[in-house]
Design a protein around this motif. Sequence first.
Motif, PDB file in Angstrom:
ATOM      1  N   ARG A   4       1.655   9.026   0.317  1.00  0.00           N
ATOM      2  CA  ARG A   4       1.964  10.412   0.664  1.00  0.00           C
ATOM      3  C   ARG A   4       1.345  11.379  -0.332  1.00  0.00           C
ATOM      4  O   ARG A   4       0.832  12.436   0.047  1.00  0.00           O
ATOM      5  CB  ARG A   4       3.487  10.582   0.728  1.00  0.00           C
ATOM      6  N   LEU A   5       1.343  11.023  -1.618  1.00  0.00           N
ATOM      7  CA  LEU A   5       0.803  11.899  -2.658  1.00  0.00           C
ATOM      8  C   LEU A   5      -0.697  11.722  -2.869  1.00  0.00           C
ATOM      9  O   LEU A   5      -1.318  12.512  -3.583  1.00  0.00           O
ATOM     10  CB  LEU A   5       1.535  11.642  -3.982  1.00  0.00           C
ATOM     11  N   SER A  20      14.316  13.513  -5.759  1.00  0.00           N
ATOM     12  CA  SER A  20      13.049  13.983  -6.301  1.00  0.00           C
ATOM     13  C   SER A  20      13.131  15.487  -6.463  1.00  0.00           C
ATOM     14  O   SER A  20      13.469  16.204  -5.519  1.00  0.00           O
ATOM     15  CB  SER A  20      11.875  13.616  -5.380  1.00  0.00           C
ATOM     16  N   TYR A  61       5.303   6.502  -1.226  1.00  0.00           N
ATOM     17  CA  TYR A  61       5.179   7.730  -2.004  1.00  0.00           C
ATOM     18  C   TYR A  61       3.744   7.911  -2.508  1.00  0.00           C
ATOM     19  O   TYR A  61       3.185   9.015  -2.454  1.00  0.00           O
ATOM     20  CB  TYR A  61       6.150   7.735  -3.182  1.00  0.00           C
ATOM     21  N   TYR A 105       3.228  20.933  -0.665  1.00  0.00           N
ATOM     22  CA  TYR A 105       3.340  20.443  -2.042  1.00  0.00           C
ATOM     23  C   TYR A 105       1.987  19.999  -2.578  1.00  0.00           C
ATOM     24  O   TYR A 105       1.197  19.368  -1.875  1.00  0.00           O
ATOM     25  CB  TYR A 105       4.323  19.275  -2.120  1.00  0.00           C
ATOM     26  N   THR A 106       1.719  20.340  -3.827  1.00  0.00           N
ATOM     27  CA  THR A 106       0.517  19.879  -4.517  1.00  0.00           C
ATOM     28  C   THR A 106       0.928  19.195  -5.816  1.00  0.00           C
ATOM     29  O   THR A 106       1.960  19.524  -6.412  1.00  0.00           O
ATOM     30  CB  THR A 106      -0.430  21.040  -4.849  1.00  0.00           C
ATOM     31  N   ASP A 145       8.168  18.189 -12.757  1.00  0.00           N
ATOM     32  CA  ASP A 145       8.223  17.418 -11.521  1.00  0.00           C
ATOM     33  C   ASP A 145       8.719  15.999 -11.786  1.00  0.00           C
ATOM     34  O   ASP A 145       8.253  15.316 -12.705  1.00  0.00           O
ATOM     35  CB  ASP A 145       6.848  17.367 -10.857  1.00  0.00           C
ATOM     36  N   PHE A 196       6.806  17.850   2.309  1.00  0.00           N
ATOM     37  CA  PHE A 196       5.564  17.704   1.536  1.00  0.00           C
ATOM     38  C   PHE A 196       4.418  18.580   2.045  1.00  0.00           C
ATOM     39  O   PHE A 196       3.338  18.576   1.443  1.00  0.00           O
ATOM     40  CB  PHE A 196       5.112  16.233   1.544  1.00  0.00           C
ATOM     41  N   GLU A 239      10.382  14.497   6.130  1.00  0.00           N
ATOM     42  CA  GLU A 239       9.321  14.177   5.170  1.00  0.00           C
ATOM     43  C   GLU A 239       8.115  15.108   5.310  1.00  0.00           C
ATOM     44  O   GLU A 239       7.597  15.634   4.316  1.00  0.00           O
ATOM     45  CB  GLU A 239       8.908  12.722   5.383  1.00  0.00           C
ATOM     46  N   GLU A 240       7.651  15.306   6.535  1.00  0.00           N
ATOM     47  CA  GLU A 240       6.447  16.116   6.738  1.00  0.00           C
ATOM     48  C   GLU A 240       6.660  17.554   6.289  1.00  0.00           C
ATOM     49  O   GLU A 240       5.802  18.155   5.632  1.00  0.00           O
ATOM     50  CB  GLU A 240       6.038  16.092   8.228  1.00  0.00           C
TER      51      GLU A 240
END
Length: 494
Positions: free
Chosen positions: A121-122, A352, A118, A67-68, A342, A64, A60-61
């Motif tokens: 995270r985002l 995803s 999610y 990622y933006t 996306d 992301f 996971e780390e």
Amino acid sequence: MTLQTPCQPHRFSERDLMGRAASRVNDYRALQAAGLICSSGDFFPSVHYPPITMYSPVQEEEFFASYTLPADGLFDIYAHIPFCRSRCLFCHYPVQLGERSPEKDRYLAALEKEMDLYMRRLGVDRLKARSVLVGGGTPTYLTIEQLGCFLDSFSKRVDLSGCTQFNYDVDPVTLIGPEGIERLKLMRAYGVDRLTIGVQSLNPVVLKQMNRHHGVAETLEAIDNSRKLGFQINIEFIFGYPGETLENWMEVINLAVSLDVQEIQLYRLKVEAYGDYQGPIKNIQHQHPERMPTLEETIMMKQLAIDLLNQNGFHENLRRVFSRDRDHYSHYADNQCCGLLDQLGFGLTAFSSLRDRFALNTQDFDAYYDLIENGRLPLNRGIIRSEEEQARWAVVLPLKNRCVWKSHFEAVTGGRQLSETFGAKLQRLEHHGLLRDEGDKVVLTPLGAFVADEVVQQFHGQAYMPYPAEAYAPGPLHPYDHCRTSPEPALIAR
């Protein structure tokens, strides 16, 4: 290889239809000899690039870290509900069977937590949807109360104010009788406006061979109920299945075009798994090969369906999906596969697709629950694409499904020119009548569209080819001969 599908409805006699279908088999054999199609006649659907069976483990780390969010903050959103009344013998995905109401409650609670993880995270309070698809499994195989709870929790986490389409993949049996109508009304109340109904066949013998738990009457009732409540309706069919013949397949398509639906979708039966589970159909093929239509019959079924659909006003809008009106199509599929926008997926085996990277959730129920309970996203496979693989991805999905806009290719690859990256390959495919350069975009010809999965595999990197090199005839379209992305000056100058 010059067979053309007419642009306007045209009535063919049955003899003409059979002749055109037989001619398409000749085209297919010629393309096998040229090395485009594997010698066995098996096929590998180009649904993603790289294919979903070929991803390495991902954390996971790491996934992301760079990622933006997209500039507009919008996502196409998928939710997966992996429960079914019984297993269809063609299915290649893990599901749990039977009522299992407590298990469904547990799963829906985990799905909520995954969405919350999610959002954390985002760094967003709600997810802004461009379009939505809920699939499975049978995502309507829930009690009315469970369906209402899911839709309520989903709409609290997803901002639907900018959503252009809310899709549901459904089973006919869940849409019939008083409970089915109640389920449809509930979905409409939450904004669901498009249904893909898994019809698969309108022949009772074939439905039984598939282990479907509905008959033709239930399908017709489900379509009628959905139509009365104002849904845009897509119905899907599988061809090349045991029990299908050219004659009963034509009967099925002729009945399908008489129904009041907006879209008709075709799938060729896939025997080997292309997902996370090997469907029982492989054992059926092994134990009873005489029940399987021949490769020639399967190819003819596809061309027969195309011609029958065309002459009744249905034309290919997205690949394998035919509609009378170009405005009727899956926004979710178009945004993901053509726009390359996306997309976030939630649930077991969901994926995803985020600009330059792709991640898959675990296919194991226990692992799914454990990861979420420990505050972890249930990702287990994925890729952050290199520049080369990004260029391949930017061709494979758009070309397979509609077309490659050259300006869009440049935008998503950091300034690469399509002709400089794949010029020789494009010329080679154009020379063989498979695609056409229209100046601002590249599109498949009718012949190229017929074998779209194999055409776009010409753009795969060698590590992601579906079959080994020896599976193809040593012809001018042998895919391993042209796996690089750099230009080939001798061909470009010709």
